[in-house]
Design a protein around this motif. Structure first.
Motif, PDB file in Angstrom:
ATOM      1  N   LEU A  10       6.227   3.635 -11.130  1.00  0.00           N
ATOM      2  CA  LEU A  10       5.956   2.489 -10.259  1.00  0.00           C
ATOM      3  C   LEU A  10       4.702   1.771 -10.740  1.00  0.00           C
ATOM      4  CD1 LEU A  10       6.528   4.035  -6.726  1.00  0.00           C
ATOM      5  CD2 LEU A  10       8.129   2.789  -8.160  1.00  0.00           C
ATOM      6  N   PRO A  11       4.796   0.468 -10.952  1.00  0.00           N
ATOM      7  CA  PRO A  11       3.617  -0.276 -11.379  1.00  0.00           C
ATOM      8  C   PRO A  11       2.692  -0.576 -10.199  1.00  0.00           C
ATOM      9  CG  PRO A  11       5.519  -1.723 -11.266  1.00  0.00           C
ATOM     10  CD  PRO A  11       6.004  -0.350 -10.914  1.00  0.00           C
ATOM     11  N   VAL A  12       1.426  -0.175 -10.331  1.00  0.00           N
ATOM     12  CA  VAL A  12       0.437  -0.386  -9.274  1.00  0.00           C
ATOM     13  C   VAL A  12      -0.838  -0.971  -9.868  1.00  0.00           C
ATOM     14  CG1 VAL A  12       1.379   1.480  -7.843  1.00  0.00           C
ATOM     15  CG2 VAL A  12      -0.528   1.955  -9.390  1.00  0.00           C
ATOM     16  N   VAL A  15      -4.795   2.720  -8.691  1.00  0.00           N
ATOM     17  CA  VAL A  15      -4.203   4.059  -8.712  1.00  0.00           C
ATOM     18  C   VAL A  15      -4.669   4.892  -7.524  1.00  0.00           C
ATOM     19  CG1 VAL A  15      -3.933   6.178 -10.050  1.00  0.00           C
ATOM     20  CG2 VAL A  15      -3.968   3.975 -11.223  1.00  0.00           C
ATOM     21  N   ASP A  16      -5.950   4.839  -7.192  1.00  0.00           N
ATOM     22  CA  ASP A  16      -6.443   5.644  -6.069  1.00  0.00           C
ATOM     23  C   ASP A  16      -5.840   5.186  -4.739  1.00  0.00           C
ATOM     24  OD1 ASP A  16      -8.068   7.523  -7.428  1.00  0.00           O
ATOM     25  OD2 ASP A  16      -9.609   5.988  -7.688  1.00  0.00           O
ATOM     26  N   ARG A  17      -5.686   3.882  -4.561  1.00  0.00           N
ATOM     27  CA  ARG A  17      -5.062   3.366  -3.342  1.00  0.00           C
ATOM     28  C   ARG A  17      -3.608   3.838  -3.258  1.00  0.00           C
ATOM     29  NH1 ARG A  17      -4.333  -3.007  -2.635  1.00  0.00           N
ATOM     30  NH2 ARG A  17      -2.908  -2.551  -4.339  1.00  0.00           N
ATOM     31  N   ALA A  18      -2.881   3.763  -4.378  1.00  0.00           N
ATOM     32  CA  ALA A  18      -1.489   4.235  -4.405  1.00  0.00           C
ATOM     33  C   ALA A  18      -1.428   5.739  -4.147  1.00  0.00           C
ATOM     34  CB  ALA A  18      -0.844   3.898  -5.748  1.00  0.00           C
ATOM     35  N   LYS A  19      -2.356   6.482  -4.730  1.00  0.00           N
ATOM     36  CA  LYS A  19      -2.392   7.938  -4.521  1.00  0.00           C
ATOM     37  C   LYS A  19      -2.548   8.244  -3.034  1.00  0.00           C
ATOM     38  CE  LYS A  19      -4.968  12.110  -5.708  1.00  0.00           C
ATOM     39  NZ  LYS A  19      -6.101  12.682  -6.455  1.00  0.00           N
ATOM     40  N   HIS A  20      -3.473   7.580  -2.397  1.00  0.00           N
ATOM     41  CA  HIS A  20      -3.697   7.793  -0.959  1.00  0.00           C
ATOM     42  C   HIS A  20      -2.435   7.448  -0.164  1.00  0.00           C
ATOM     43  CE1 HIS A  20      -5.639   7.908   2.936  1.00  0.00           C
ATOM     44  NE2 HIS A  20      -5.144   6.707   3.169  1.00  0.00           N
ATOM     45  N   PHE A  21      -1.798   6.334  -0.498  1.00  0.00           N
ATOM     46  CA  PHE A  21      -0.611   5.900   0.229  1.00  0.00           C
ATOM     47  C   PHE A  21       0.517   6.927   0.110  1.00  0.00           C
ATOM     48  CE2 PHE A  21       3.527   3.743   0.334  1.00  0.00           C
ATOM     49  CZ  PHE A  21       3.488   3.224   1.616  1.00  0.00           C
ATOM     50  N   TYR A  22       0.833   7.345  -1.100  1.00  0.00           N
ATOM     51  CA  TYR A  22       1.962   8.260  -1.275  1.00  0.00           C
ATOM     52  C   TYR A  22       1.665   9.645  -0.708  1.00  0.00           C
ATOM     53  CZ  TYR A  22       4.505   4.607  -3.526  1.00  0.00           C
ATOM     54  OH  TYR A  22       5.171   3.433  -3.741  1.00  0.00           O
ATOM     55  N   PRO A 131       1.292  -0.424  -1.010  1.00  0.00           N
ATOM     56  CA  PRO A 131       0.224  -1.427  -0.956  1.00  0.00           C
ATOM     57  C   PRO A 131       0.328  -2.538  -2.010  1.00  0.00           C
ATOM     58  CG  PRO A 131      -0.699   0.749  -0.650  1.00  0.00           C
ATOM     59  CD  PRO A 131       0.744   0.936  -1.026  1.00  0.00           C
ATOM     60  N   ASP A 132       1.042  -2.290  -3.121  1.00  0.00           N
ATOM     61  CA  ASP A 132       1.213  -3.317  -4.142  1.00  0.00           C
ATOM     62  C   ASP A 132       2.455  -4.164  -3.923  1.00  0.00           C
ATOM     63  OD1 ASP A 132      -0.835  -3.273  -6.404  1.00  0.00           O
ATOM     64  OD2 ASP A 132      -0.434  -1.142  -6.095  1.00  0.00           O
ATOM     65  N   GLY A 133       3.316  -3.766  -2.998  1.00  0.00           N
ATOM     66  CA  GLY A 133       4.539  -4.500  -2.746  1.00  0.00           C
ATOM     67  C   GLY A 133       5.770  -3.904  -3.400  1.00  0.00           C
ATOM     68  N   ASN A 134       5.655  -2.713  -4.004  1.00  0.00           N
ATOM     69  CA  ASN A 134       6.854  -2.034  -4.480  1.00  0.00           C
ATOM     70  C   ASN A 134       7.714  -1.758  -3.255  1.00  0.00           C
ATOM     71  OD1 ASN A 134       6.296  -1.742  -7.370  1.00  0.00           O
ATOM     72  ND2 ASN A 134       4.606  -0.449  -6.684  1.00  0.00           N
ATOM     73  N   HIS A 135       8.979  -2.159  -3.333  1.00  0.00           N
ATOM     74  CA  HIS A 135       9.850  -2.194  -2.149  1.00  0.00           C
ATOM     75  C   HIS A 135      10.763  -0.972  -2.083  1.00  0.00           C
ATOM     76  CE1 HIS A 135      11.838  -4.131   1.184  1.00  0.00           C
ATOM     77  NE2 HIS A 135      13.018  -3.968   0.597  1.00  0.00           N
ATOM     78  N   TRP A 136      10.682  -0.266  -0.976  1.00  0.00           N
ATOM     79  CA  TRP A 136      11.476   0.939  -0.722  1.00  0.00           C
ATOM     80  C   TRP A 136      12.475   0.695   0.394  1.00  0.00           C
ATOM     81  CZ3 TRP A 136      10.923   5.658  -3.188  1.00  0.00           C
ATOM     82  CH2 TRP A 136       9.805   5.799  -4.015  1.00  0.00           C
ATOM     83  N   LEU A 137      13.624   1.339   0.295  1.00  0.00           N
ATOM     84  CA  LEU A 137      14.598   1.389   1.379  1.00  0.00           C
ATOM     85  C   LEU A 137      14.861   2.844   1.708  1.00  0.00           C
ATOM     86  CD1 LEU A 137      16.714  -1.365  -0.161  1.00  0.00           C
ATOM     87  CD2 LEU A 137      16.056  -1.421   2.238  1.00  0.00           C
ATOM     88  N   VAL A 138      14.960   3.127   2.982  1.00  0.00           N
ATOM     89  CA  VAL A 138      15.340   4.464   3.435  1.00  0.00           C
ATOM     90  C   VAL A 138      16.763   4.336   3.945  1.00  0.00           C
ATOM     91  CG1 VAL A 138      14.834   6.336   5.036  1.00  0.00           C
ATOM     92  CG2 VAL A 138      12.950   5.041   3.982  1.00  0.00           C
ATOM     93  N   GLN A 139      17.640   5.186   3.441  1.00  0.00           N
ATOM     94  CA  GLN A 139      19.067   5.119   3.746  1.00  0.00           C
ATOM     95  C   GLN A 139      19.523   6.413   4.387  1.00  0.00           C
ATOM     96  OE1 GLN A 139      21.622   4.981   0.253  1.00  0.00           O
ATOM     97  NE2 GLN A 139      23.195   3.872   1.382  1.00  0.00           N
ATOM     98  N   GLU A 140      20.320   6.277   5.431  1.00  0.00           N
ATOM     99  CA  GLU A 140      20.859   7.449   6.123  1.00  0.00           C
ATOM    100  C   GLU A 140      22.187   7.868   5.495  1.00  0.00           C
ATOM    101  OE1 GLU A 140      20.912   8.510  10.665  1.00  0.00           O
ATOM    102  OE2 GLU A 140      22.568   7.131  10.237  1.00  0.00           O
TER     103      GLU A 140
END
Length: 148
Positions: A10-12, A15-22, A131-140
């Motif tokens: 994932l492009p961010v 890195v520290d902000r992404a680490k905290h988020f994930y 936080p960078d706008g990488n878009h996720w979908l959660v699917q059931e």
């Protein structure tokens, strides 16, 4: 020959902000490696129950930050998963299903509020961005198609 998807990069921008988020999502931190080369860092996470990991870092991709779109996490219970992410402080969208009933369209096109009728497998979604706008979908997915 088996081929298994192992890692998605994932492009961010931070890195520290992404680490905290994930980590806040409950993803397991697998590695935080800083190379000898200045500006090279690899941070890898694995979502709970997943065989595939994600990697963020610096010096690992030329893709612009936030350009990943359509990443899917699969859950058994869309309502429970959404509630858990909300409890973790994640800004998530409302649950929806697609008017066509098979998969979702790009963007907001064809979205119908609420889960798929009778919570049909593969039909219900909600979305969130990192936080960078990488878009996720959660699917059931409650029952997988044969062969899956």
């Amino acid at each position: 020959m088996d081929m298994k998807l192992e890692v998605v990069v994932l492009p961010v921008s931070d890195v520290d902000r992404a680490k905290h988020f994930y980590q806040s999502l409950g993803f397991r931190l697998d590695i935080d490696y800083v190379g000898d080369e200045e500006g090279f860092r690899v941070v890898q996470f694995t979502p709970p129950g997943s065989g595939c990991s994600i990697t963020v870092g610096s010096g690992i991709t030329s893709a612009p930050p936030g350009s990943a779109d359509g990443l899917h996490l699969v859950v058994l219970d869309i309502d429970k998963a959404r509630a858990e992410l909300v409890d973790r402080g994640v800004d998530v969208g409302e649950i929806f299903h697609d008017a066509g009933g098979v998969f979702h369209h790009a963007g907001d096109k064809g979205r119908v509020a609420g889960p798929a009728p009778e919570h049909a497998s593969y039909g219900s979604f909600f979305a969130f961005d990192d936080p960078d706008g990488n878009h996720w979908l959660v699917q059931e997915i409650r029952t997988r198609l044969p062969g899956r």
